[in-house]
Design a protein around this motif. Structure first.
Motif, PDB file in Angstrom:
ATOM      1  N   GLN A  13      45.665 138.003  26.735  1.00 14.11           N
ATOM      2  CA  GLN A  13      45.616 139.365  26.008  1.00 14.11           C
ATOM      3  C   GLN A  13      45.045 140.246  27.122  1.00 14.11           C
ATOM      4  O   GLN A  13      44.446 139.972  28.003  1.00 14.11           O
ATOM      5  N   PRO A  14      45.337 141.483  26.733  1.00 19.31           N
ATOM      6  CA  PRO A  14      44.944 142.675  27.475  1.00 19.31           C
ATOM      7  C   PRO A  14      43.272 142.623  27.785  1.00 19.31           C
ATOM      8  O   PRO A  14      42.631 142.166  26.749  1.00 19.31           O
ATOM      9  N   GLY A  15      42.998 142.799  28.884  1.00 18.46           N
ATOM     10  CA  GLY A  15      41.543 142.601  29.297  1.00 18.46           C
ATOM     11  C   GLY A  15      41.239 141.049  29.640  1.00 18.46           C
ATOM     12  O   GLY A  15      40.006 140.914  30.150  1.00 18.46           O
ATOM     13  N   GLY A  16      41.957 140.134  29.673  1.00 21.99           N
ATOM     14  CA  GLY A  16      41.501 139.021  29.873  1.00 21.99           C
ATOM     15  C   GLY A  16      41.852 138.744  31.516  1.00 21.99           C
ATOM     16  O   GLY A  16      42.194 139.632  32.229  1.00 21.99           O
ATOM     17  N   SER A  17      41.614 137.494  31.874  1.00 17.00           N
ATOM     18  CA  SER A  17      41.892 137.135  33.328  1.00 17.00           C
ATOM     19  C   SER A  17      42.802 135.875  33.429  1.00 17.00           C
ATOM     20  O   SER A  17      43.098 135.294  32.525  1.00 17.00           O
ATOM     21  N   LEU A  18      43.466 135.814  34.638  1.00 20.31           N
ATOM     22  CA  LEU A  18      44.151 134.586  35.119  1.00 20.31           C
ATOM     23  C   LEU A  18      43.770 134.306  36.628  1.00 20.31           C
ATOM     24  O   LEU A  18      43.729 135.343  37.362  1.00 20.31           O
ATOM     25  N   ARG A  19      44.284 133.278  37.007  1.00 19.69           N
ATOM     26  CA  ARG A  19      44.201 132.899  38.371  1.00 19.69           C
ATOM     27  C   ARG A  19      45.307 132.475  38.874  1.00 19.69           C
ATOM     28  O   ARG A  19      45.709 131.295  38.362  1.00 19.69           O
ATOM     29  N   LEU A  20      46.142 132.903  39.771  1.00 18.79           N
ATOM     30  CA  LEU A  20      47.258 132.344  40.411  1.00 18.79           C
ATOM     31  C   LEU A  20      46.905 131.729  41.620  1.00 18.79           C
ATOM     32  O   LEU A  20      45.828 132.172  42.185  1.00 18.79           O
ATOM     33  N   SER A  21      47.910 130.346  41.812  1.00 16.79           N
ATOM     34  CA  SER A  21      47.561 129.615  43.068  1.00 16.79           C
ATOM     35  C   SER A  21      48.878 129.506  43.645  1.00 16.79           C
ATOM     36  O   SER A  21      49.966 129.414  42.968  1.00 16.79           O
ATOM     37  N   CYS A  22      48.951 129.601  45.007  1.00 18.02           N
ATOM     38  CA  CYS A  22      50.061 129.411  45.749  1.00 18.02           C
ATOM     39  C   CYS A  22      49.949 128.161  46.806  1.00 18.02           C
ATOM     40  O   CYS A  22      48.859 128.448  47.788  1.00 18.02           O
ATOM     41  N   ALA A  23      50.517 127.143  46.823  1.00 20.67           N
ATOM     42  CA  ALA A  23      50.334 126.088  47.975  1.00 20.67           C
ATOM     43  C   ALA A  23      51.415 125.959  48.752  1.00 20.67           C
ATOM     44  O   ALA A  23      52.523 125.847  48.250  1.00 20.67           O
ATOM     45  N   ALA A  24      51.136 125.780  49.978  1.00 15.98           N
ATOM     46  CA  ALA A  24      52.187 125.603  51.135  1.00 15.98           C
ATOM     47  C   ALA A  24      52.364 124.360  51.393  1.00 15.98           C
ATOM     48  O   ALA A  24      51.224 123.643  51.846  1.00 15.98           O
ATOM     49  N   SER A  25      53.553 124.158  51.722  1.00 15.48           N
ATOM     50  CA  SER A  25      53.657 122.596  52.511  1.00 15.48           C
ATOM     51  C   SER A  25      54.919 122.611  53.366  1.00 15.48           C
ATOM     52  O   SER A  25      55.544 123.376  53.421  1.00 15.48           O
ATOM     53  N   GLY A  26      54.975 121.613  54.129  1.00 20.16           N
ATOM     54  CA  GLY A  26      56.113 121.725  55.042  1.00 20.16           C
ATOM     55  C   GLY A  26      55.775 121.808  56.522  1.00 20.16           C
ATOM     56  O   GLY A  26      54.495 121.342  57.051  1.00 20.16           O
ATOM     57  N   SER A  27      56.427 122.485  57.231  1.00 23.08           N
ATOM     58  CA  SER A  27      56.218 122.758  58.597  1.00 23.08           C
ATOM     59  C   SER A  27      55.215 124.073  58.860  1.00 23.08           C
ATOM     60  O   SER A  27      55.724 125.289  59.136  1.00 23.08           O
ATOM     61  N   THR A  90      52.557 142.986  33.487  1.00 27.27           N
ATOM     62  CA  THR A  90      53.276 141.619  32.986  1.00 27.27           C
ATOM     63  C   THR A  90      54.458 141.769  33.953  1.00 27.27           C
ATOM     64  O   THR A  90      55.114 142.772  34.153  1.00 27.27           O
ATOM     65  N   ALA A  91      54.903 140.546  34.437  1.00 25.72           N
ATOM     66  CA  ALA A  91      55.851 140.613  35.666  1.00 25.72           C
ATOM     67  C   ALA A  91      55.910 139.137  36.063  1.00 25.72           C
ATOM     68  O   ALA A  91      55.118 138.133  35.635  1.00 25.72           O
ATOM     69  N   VAL A  92      57.010 138.909  36.700  1.00 23.06           N
ATOM     70  CA  VAL A  92      57.051 137.448  37.374  1.00 23.06           C
ATOM     71  C   VAL A  92      56.465 137.875  38.887  1.00 23.06           C
ATOM     72  O   VAL A  92      56.732 138.627  39.703  1.00 23.06           O
ATOM     73  N   TYR A  93      55.504 136.841  39.197  1.00 19.55           N
ATOM     74  CA  TYR A  93      54.609 137.082  40.445  1.00 19.55           C
ATOM     75  C   TYR A  93      55.106 136.060  41.383  1.00 19.55           C
ATOM     76  O   TYR A  93      54.950 134.809  41.075  1.00 19.55           O
ATOM     77  N   TYR A  94      55.128 136.534  42.718  1.00 20.75           N
ATOM     78  CA  TYR A  94      55.750 135.499  43.597  1.00 20.75           C
ATOM     79  C   TYR A  94      54.873 135.380  44.849  1.00 20.75           C
ATOM     80  O   TYR A  94      54.363 136.420  45.390  1.00 20.75           O
ATOM     81  N   CYS A  95      54.681 134.330  45.473  1.00 26.45           N
ATOM     82  CA  CYS A  95      53.977 134.167  46.675  1.00 26.45           C
ATOM     83  C   CYS A  95      54.939 134.115  47.784  1.00 26.45           C
ATOM     84  O   CYS A  95      55.926 134.090  47.631  1.00 26.45           O
ATOM     85  N   ASN A  96      54.532 134.910  48.664  1.00 25.29           N
ATOM     86  CA  ASN A  96      55.245 134.988  49.936  1.00 25.29           C
ATOM     87  C   ASN A  96      54.292 134.561  51.187  1.00 25.29           C
ATOM     88  O   ASN A  96      53.260 134.990  51.253  1.00 25.29           O
ATOM     89  N   GLY A  97      54.854 133.821  52.149  1.00 27.04           N
ATOM     90  CA  GLY A  97      54.266 133.346  53.187  1.00 27.04           C
ATOM     91  C   GLY A  97      54.826 133.795  54.570  1.00 27.04           C
ATOM     92  O   GLY A  97      56.066 133.372  54.687  1.00 27.04           O
ATOM     93  N   LEU A  98      53.983 133.995  55.527  1.00 25.69           N
ATOM     94  CA  LEU A  98      54.685 134.432  56.901  1.00 25.69           C
ATOM     95  C   LEU A  98      54.070 133.477  57.907  1.00 25.69           C
ATOM     96  O   LEU A  98      52.935 133.376  58.073  1.00 25.69           O
ATOM     97  N   TYR A  99      55.053 132.557  58.209  1.00 25.38           N
ATOM     98  CA  TYR A  99      54.681 131.670  59.189  1.00 25.38           C
ATOM     99  C   TYR A  99      55.543 131.528  60.498  1.00 25.38           C
ATOM    100  O   TYR A  99      56.724 131.492  60.241  1.00 25.38           O
ATOM    101  N   GLY A 100      54.970 132.039  61.500  1.00 23.99           N
ATOM    102  CA  GLY A 100      55.861 132.269  62.798  1.00 23.99           C
ATOM    103  C   GLY A 100      56.342 133.724  62.533  1.00 23.99           C
ATOM    104  O   GLY A 100      55.829 134.717  62.490  1.00 23.99           O
ATOM    105  N   VAL A 101      57.688 133.658  62.767  1.00 28.61           N
ATOM    106  CA  VAL A 101      58.386 134.918  62.440  1.00 28.61           C
ATOM    107  C   VAL A 101      59.318 134.863  61.319  1.00 28.61           C
ATOM    108  O   VAL A 101      60.077 135.811  60.868  1.00 28.61           O
ATOM    109  N   ARG A 102      59.075 134.012  60.279  1.00 29.68           N
ATOM    110  CA  ARG A 102      59.748 133.651  59.075  1.00 29.68           C
ATOM    111  C   ARG A 102      58.817 134.153  57.893  1.00 29.68           C
ATOM    112  O   ARG A 102      57.757 133.629  57.734  1.00 29.68           O
ATOM    113  N   ASN A 103      59.610 134.555  56.819  1.00 30.06           N
ATOM    114  CA  ASN A 103      59.102 134.835  55.328  1.00 30.06           C
ATOM    115  C   ASN A 103      59.279 133.875  54.617  1.00 30.06           C
ATOM    116  O   ASN A 103      60.568 133.546  54.585  1.00 30.06           O
TER     117      ASN A 103
END
Length: 115
Positions: A13-27, A90-103
């Protein structure tokens, strides 16, 4: 290759809270930064918040004072604490990670703010 997996989206609801998490794995090495972007229907994807390997953060003006980005686990996990949510968040939220020279991108998680 790096895989990013988001979680924590949902309906709040408006005024509420959420916590998004993004977990990275691999190289995972040469971490540069992690960021959250969002894309609402009919709009371009926009940067919401970013945290660098040195801990510096920056935010979109529309979320300053309401959202907080942080990282943990040797910067392989990023969080976005979202408070005082508004319908315009309201939207789709995307995580982005920069590792080395790649996104890398996660698959996105839906956040809906509605009464």
């Amino acid at each position: 290759q790096v895989q990013l997996v988001e979680s924590g989206g949902g309906l709040v609801q408006p005024g509420g809270s959420l916590r998004l998490s993004c977990a990275a794995s691999g190289s995972i090495f040469s971490f540069g930064a992690m960021a959250w972007y969002r894309q609402a229907p009919g709009k371009q994807r926009e940067l919401v918040a970013r945290i660098t390997s040195g801990g510096s953060t920056d935010y979109a003006d529309s979320v300053k004072g309401r959202f907080t980005i942080s990282s943990a686990n040797a910067q392989n996990t990023a969080y976005l604490q979202m408070n005082s949510l508004k319908p315009e968040d309201t939207a789709v939220y995307y995580c982005n990670g920069l590792y080395g020279v790649r996104n890398y991108w996660g698959q996105g998680t839906q956040v809906t703010v509605s009464s």
